[in-house]
Design a protein around this motif. Sequence first.
Motif, mmCIF file in Angstrom:
data_model
loop_
_atom_site.group_PDB
_atom_site.id
_atom_site.type_symbol
_atom_site.label_atom_id
_atom_site.label_comp_id
_atom_site.label_asym_id
_atom_site.label_seq_id
_atom_site.Cartn_x
_atom_site.Cartn_y
_atom_site.Cartn_z
ATOM 1 N N TRP A 1 8.302 3.935 -0.131
ATOM 2 C CA TRP A 1 8.497 3.501 -1.513
ATOM 3 C C TRP A 1 9.650 2.504 -1.612
ATOM 4 O O TRP A 1 9.603 1.558 -2.406
ATOM 5 C CB TRP A 1 8.782 4.710 -2.408
ATOM 6 N N PHE B 1 0.816 -1.211 0.000
ATOM 7 C CA PHE B 1 0.000 0.000 0.000
ATOM 8 C C PHE B 1 0.856 1.270 0.000
ATOM 9 O O PHE B 1 0.416 2.317 0.469
ATOM 10 C CB PHE B 1 -0.933 -0.003 1.212
ATOM 11 N N PRO C 1 1.612 3.441 -2.375
ATOM 12 C CA PRO C 1 1.047 4.649 -2.988
ATOM 13 C C PRO C 1 0.061 5.388 -2.088
ATOM 14 O O PRO C 1 -0.117 6.600 -2.242
ATOM 15 C CB PRO C 1 0.353 4.112 -4.246
ATOM 16 N N TRP C 2 -0.579 4.671 -1.176
ATOM 17 C CA TRP C 2 -1.558 5.307 -0.290
ATOM 18 C C TRP C 2 -0.948 5.728 1.045
ATOM 19 O O TRP C 2 -1.473 6.613 1.712
ATOM 20 C CB TRP C 2 -2.721 4.355 -0.046
ATOM 21 N N LEU C 3 0.154 5.101 1.437
ATOM 22 C CA LEU C 3 0.782 5.419 2.716
ATOM 23 C C LEU C 3 1.811 6.533 2.607
ATOM 24 O O LEU C 3 2.040 7.265 3.577
ATOM 25 C CB LEU C 3 1.455 4.166 3.297
ATOM 26 N N PRO D 1 3.103 10.046 1.860
ATOM 27 C CA PRO D 1 2.466 11.356 1.659
ATOM 28 C C PRO D 1 3.020 12.135 0.475
ATOM 29 O O PRO D 1 2.371 13.066 -0.011
ATOM 30 C CB PRO D 1 2.748 12.089 2.986
ATOM 31 N N SER E 1 8.489 9.076 3.144
ATOM 32 C CA SER E 1 7.945 8.659 1.850
ATOM 33 C C SER E 1 8.929 7.776 1.104
ATOM 34 O O SER E 1 8.557 6.752 0.516
ATOM 35 C CB SER E 1 7.598 9.884 1.003
#
Length: 276
Positions: free
Chosen positions: A68, A27, A29-31, A33, A64
């Motif tokens: 990623w 997840f 892309p959603w976690l 920021p 971030s």
Amino acid sequence: MNRLPRMTPLAALGLGGLAVFLIVALFAPWLAPHPVSAVVGGVWEPPSATALLGTDNIGRDLFSRLVWGARVTFIIAALATLLAFLIGVTLGFYAAFRQGWVDQVLSRLNDLMMAIPTLIFALVVLAVLPKTMVVLILVMAVLEATRVFRIARALAADIVVLDYVEVARLRGEGWRWVVFREILPNALSPLLAELGLRFAFAILFLSTLSFLGLGVQPPIADWGSLVKDNKDGLVFGVFAALIPGAAIAILVVSVNLVVDWMLHKTSSLKGAHRNG
């Protein structure tokens, strides 16, 4: 009736840590920021509402990039490990089944590959070939496959001499049938434990290559490259490099805790089978 050994607290802790990292990778892309390369502040700023873990060496959000990087690290390590097992288990089982000159040729070629230091071999190959994720996965898989071959061949060599394999041979079954219907099911438990260990080693190997500049290339980031980018901050008392380093350590320890429990479970089941 013998019962399966229950999961120990340490194994549960390791499984929980592994699950957390896997969720973060899935997840991302959603976690995350911010995008992986977005500059959100100054160089090595302290944690804030904009950057939860502070910023890195050029002002990007470290949290971030860590999120990623979890996805990239998981994908490359998992694909390299699975490909290594596909190659190593297939060739190891085939060598143990055919025996004779086939076994000798494959085993000596594997010994030759293992005689070359893994890191040096990878550095030489990656310095010549294009530094893409596909090439990186293939190089890691081939090097890891040599270790898997040795384990798989040793397991299969103990199984092929058993009566039910000899019966399958006498029935005229081909090597594929014997390997996948007779040998593989009886070697699955130790192979699964070895899969976990190889995955942990793949994470460390990938991080090492990225730290040396021959692994994941910018703008893509993995945890090893995050350590490399921020290592100079340690001189100035900035600990941004320790955060991805801690993530690598926690993930590897989590995997090892689960693998240790799997090995204990396998040993317990074997003992229960002998006593039954």
